[in-house]
Design a protein around this motif. Structure first.
Motif, PDB file in Angstrom:
ATOM      1  N   LYS A 151      16.157 -49.122  35.000  1.00 50.28           N
ATOM      2  CA  LYS A 151      14.962 -49.525  35.261  1.00 50.28           C
ATOM      3  C   LYS A 151      13.835 -48.637  35.319  1.00 50.28           C
ATOM      4  O   LYS A 151      12.836 -48.825  34.805  1.00 50.28           O
ATOM      5  N   ALA A 152      14.079 -47.419  35.781  1.00 42.84           N
ATOM      6  CA  ALA A 152      13.321 -46.415  36.385  1.00 42.84           C
ATOM      7  C   ALA A 152      12.809 -45.700  34.926  1.00 42.84           C
ATOM      8  O   ALA A 152      11.673 -45.630  34.792  1.00 42.84           O
ATOM      9  N   LEU A 153      13.960 -45.695  34.264  1.00 43.83           N
ATOM     10  CA  LEU A 153      13.612 -45.184  32.869  1.00 43.83           C
ATOM     11  C   LEU A 153      12.666 -45.870  32.031  1.00 43.83           C
ATOM     12  O   LEU A 153      11.567 -45.224  31.421  1.00 43.83           O
ATOM     13  N   ILE A 154      13.018 -47.096  31.711  1.00 45.36           N
ATOM     14  CA  ILE A 154      12.085 -47.896  31.013  1.00 45.36           C
ATOM     15  C   ILE A 154      10.585 -48.105  31.704  1.00 45.36           C
ATOM     16  O   ILE A 154       9.755 -48.315  30.945  1.00 45.36           O
ATOM     17  N   LYS A 155      10.602 -48.025  32.883  1.00 44.12           N
ATOM     18  CA  LYS A 155       9.205 -48.169  33.559  1.00 44.12           C
ATOM     19  C   LYS A 155       8.275 -46.799  33.223  1.00 44.12           C
ATOM     20  O   LYS A 155       7.285 -46.955  32.824  1.00 44.12           O
ATOM     21  N   ARG A 156       9.162 -45.714  33.383  1.00 41.54           N
ATOM     22  CA  ARG A 156       8.554 -44.506  33.116  1.00 41.54           C
ATOM     23  C   ARG A 156       7.994 -44.461  31.615  1.00 41.54           C
ATOM     24  O   ARG A 156       7.044 -43.777  31.316  1.00 41.54           O
ATOM     25  N   SER A 157       8.550 -45.299  30.653  1.00 40.50           N
ATOM     26  CA  SER A 157       8.412 -45.188  29.325  1.00 40.50           C
ATOM     27  C   SER A 157       7.141 -46.200  28.973  1.00 40.50           C
ATOM     28  O   SER A 157       6.933 -46.300  27.880  1.00 40.50           O
ATOM     29  N   GLY A 158       6.836 -47.114  30.149  1.00 46.67           N
ATOM     30  CA  GLY A 158       5.826 -47.739  29.863  1.00 46.67           C
ATOM     31  C   GLY A 158       6.026 -49.467  29.568  1.00 46.67           C
ATOM     32  O   GLY A 158       5.146 -50.299  29.502  1.00 46.67           O
ATOM     33  N   PHE A 159       7.201 -49.603  29.770  1.00 47.76           N
ATOM     34  CA  PHE A 159       7.845 -50.828  29.619  1.00 47.76           C
ATOM     35  C   PHE A 159       7.538 -51.890  30.690  1.00 47.76           C
ATOM     36  O   PHE A 159       7.204 -51.516  31.955  1.00 47.76           O
ATOM     37  N   ARG A 160       7.017 -53.298  30.678  1.00 46.88           N
ATOM     38  CA  ARG A 160       6.624 -54.041  31.868  1.00 46.88           C
ATOM     39  C   ARG A 160       7.762 -55.216  31.878  1.00 46.88           C
ATOM     40  O   ARG A 160       8.257 -55.450  31.021  1.00 46.88           O
ATOM     41  N   TYR A 161       7.587 -55.570  33.220  1.00 49.70           N
ATOM     42  CA  TYR A 161       8.673 -56.831  33.607  1.00 49.70           C
ATOM     43  C   TYR A 161       8.190 -57.865  32.967  1.00 49.70           C
ATOM     44  O   TYR A 161       7.035 -58.317  33.125  1.00 49.70           O
ATOM     45  N   GLU A 162       8.936 -58.970  32.084  1.00 48.24           N
ATOM     46  CA  GLU A 162       8.547 -59.998  31.571  1.00 48.24           C
ATOM     47  C   GLU A 162       9.244 -61.262  32.271  1.00 48.24           C
ATOM     48  O   GLU A 162       8.943 -62.412  32.136  1.00 48.24           O
ATOM     49  N   GLY A 163      10.653 -61.100  32.814  1.00 50.84           N
ATOM     50  CA  GLY A 163      11.393 -62.153  33.265  1.00 50.84           C
ATOM     51  C   GLY A 163      12.778 -61.971  33.482  1.00 50.84           C
ATOM     52  O   GLY A 163      13.323 -60.845  33.208  1.00 50.84           O
ATOM     53  N   PHE A 164      13.297 -63.132  33.919  1.00 52.87           N
ATOM     54  CA  PHE A 164      14.701 -62.783  34.301  1.00 52.87           C
ATOM     55  C   PHE A 164      15.856 -63.998  33.501  1.00 52.87           C
ATOM     56  O   PHE A 164      15.283 -64.827  33.252  1.00 52.87           O
ATOM     57  N   SER A 165      16.915 -63.437  33.028  1.00 50.70           N
ATOM     58  CA  SER A 165      17.657 -64.123  32.109  1.00 50.70           C
ATOM     59  C   SER A 165      19.132 -64.415  32.783  1.00 50.70           C
ATOM     60  O   SER A 165      19.721 -63.328  32.752  1.00 50.70           O
ATOM     61  N   GLU A 186       0.679 -51.415  20.661  1.00 46.54           N
ATOM     62  CA  GLU A 186      -0.692 -51.119  21.111  1.00 46.54           C
ATOM     63  C   GLU A 186      -0.788 -50.479  22.624  1.00 46.54           C
ATOM     64  O   GLU A 186      -1.619 -49.630  22.956  1.00 46.54           O
ATOM     65  N   GLU A 187       0.227 -51.069  23.404  1.00 52.33           N
ATOM     66  CA  GLU A 187       0.313 -50.152  24.572  1.00 52.33           C
ATOM     67  C   GLU A 187       0.710 -49.025  24.527  1.00 52.33           C
ATOM     68  O   GLU A 187       0.319 -48.281  25.431  1.00 52.33           O
ATOM     69  N   VAL A 188       1.522 -48.585  23.792  1.00 51.13           N
ATOM     70  CA  VAL A 188       1.913 -47.237  23.593  1.00 51.13           C
ATOM     71  C   VAL A 188       0.719 -46.328  23.266  1.00 51.13           C
ATOM     72  O   VAL A 188       0.467 -45.299  23.559  1.00 51.13           O
ATOM     73  N   ARG A 189      -0.001 -46.878  22.118  1.00 47.48           N
ATOM     74  CA  ARG A 189      -1.137 -46.379  21.409  1.00 47.48           C
ATOM     75  C   ARG A 189      -2.417 -46.166  22.723  1.00 47.48           C
ATOM     76  O   ARG A 189      -2.832 -45.048  22.581  1.00 47.48           O
ATOM     77  N   GLY A 190      -2.518 -47.176  23.572  1.00 49.53           N
ATOM     78  CA  GLY A 190      -3.348 -46.985  24.612  1.00 49.53           C
ATOM     79  C   GLY A 190      -3.092 -45.834  25.551  1.00 49.53           C
ATOM     80  O   GLY A 190      -3.957 -45.496  26.398  1.00 49.53           O
ATOM     81  N   ARG A 191      -1.762 -45.419  25.732  1.00 51.93           N
ATOM     82  CA  ARG A 191      -1.412 -44.459  26.701  1.00 51.93           C
ATOM     83  C   ARG A 191      -1.665 -42.868  26.325  1.00 51.93           C
ATOM     84  O   ARG A 191      -1.755 -42.161  26.951  1.00 51.93           O
TER      85      ARG A 191
END
Length: 192
Positions: A151-165, A186-191
């Motif tokens: 979770k820390a790795l994907i947060k650092r990579s710019g992923f955002r939380y969407e929900g629980f399954s 577009e979130e990656v381009r924006g960074r």
């Protein structure tokens, strides 16, 4: 980790990287990678389990290589640029075209190289490859809630939380809850 020490410089022929960063590069896996990948996975079990169960036998790796030839799947090795050592792997699966242009991201890291920033750089290259080369619009990563390192790795990579399954994926023979994380091109381009 002793099994890994026998590898030194990989004996396979050098491939042209798909993407190159400061310290790591991406390349496609080949059958010649079986010995190094399976040894790395075996030496990293304490890091992977119970979160992921990567291929750890030659037979399973051969099946993985066959899977990478399918249109809806891309396997990527994250390698150290200085010596081509495999430090992790990322997979883009269930690639959907048409109106979605998305895929699911899975990944694992070598315990030997954990905590050194290689996977952070590697996932940035995976995002670049997915969004620029494959022209995807969305990547989704599903992570078990207790897997704090991923979770820390994907947060650092710019992923955002969407929900629980609940009971989303069968991992290690058990149905396990997952959190859905996503990122758009577009979130990656924006960074940048």
């Amino acid at each position: 980790m002793a099994a890994l020490q026998t590898f030194g410089m990989p004996s396979r022929g050098k491939q042209t990287p798909l993407e190159r960063g400061e310290r790591v590069c991406l390349r496609l896996p080949t059958a010649a990678d079986a010995k190094e990948v399976t040894a790395t996975v075996r030496a990293s079990r304490h890091l992977h389990r119970p979160w992921v169960y990567p291929t750890d036998t030659k037979t399973a790796f051969d099946g993985y290589i066959r899977r990478t030839k399918e249109r809806d799947y891309v396997g990527l090795l994250i390698c150290r640029s200085s010596d081509d050592r495999i430090i992790g792997m990322a997979n883009l699966s269930q690639i959907f075209r048409g109106n979605l242009q998305g895929a699911h991201l899975g990944f694992w890291a070598s315990a030997e190289f954990a905590g050194q920033g290689y996977m952070t750089e590697g996932l940035r290259l995976v995002l670049r490859y997915a969004f620029k080369r494959l022209r995807l619009h969305r990547l989704e990563a599903n992570v078990q809630p207790e897997n704090q390192k991923s979770k820390a790795l994907i947060k650092r990579s710019g992923f955002r939380y969407e929900g629980f399954s609940p009971r989303y994926l069968k991992v290690g023979g058990k149905w396990r809850d997952h959190e859905r994380w996503a990122i758009l091109s577009e979130e990656v381009r924006g960074r940048r």
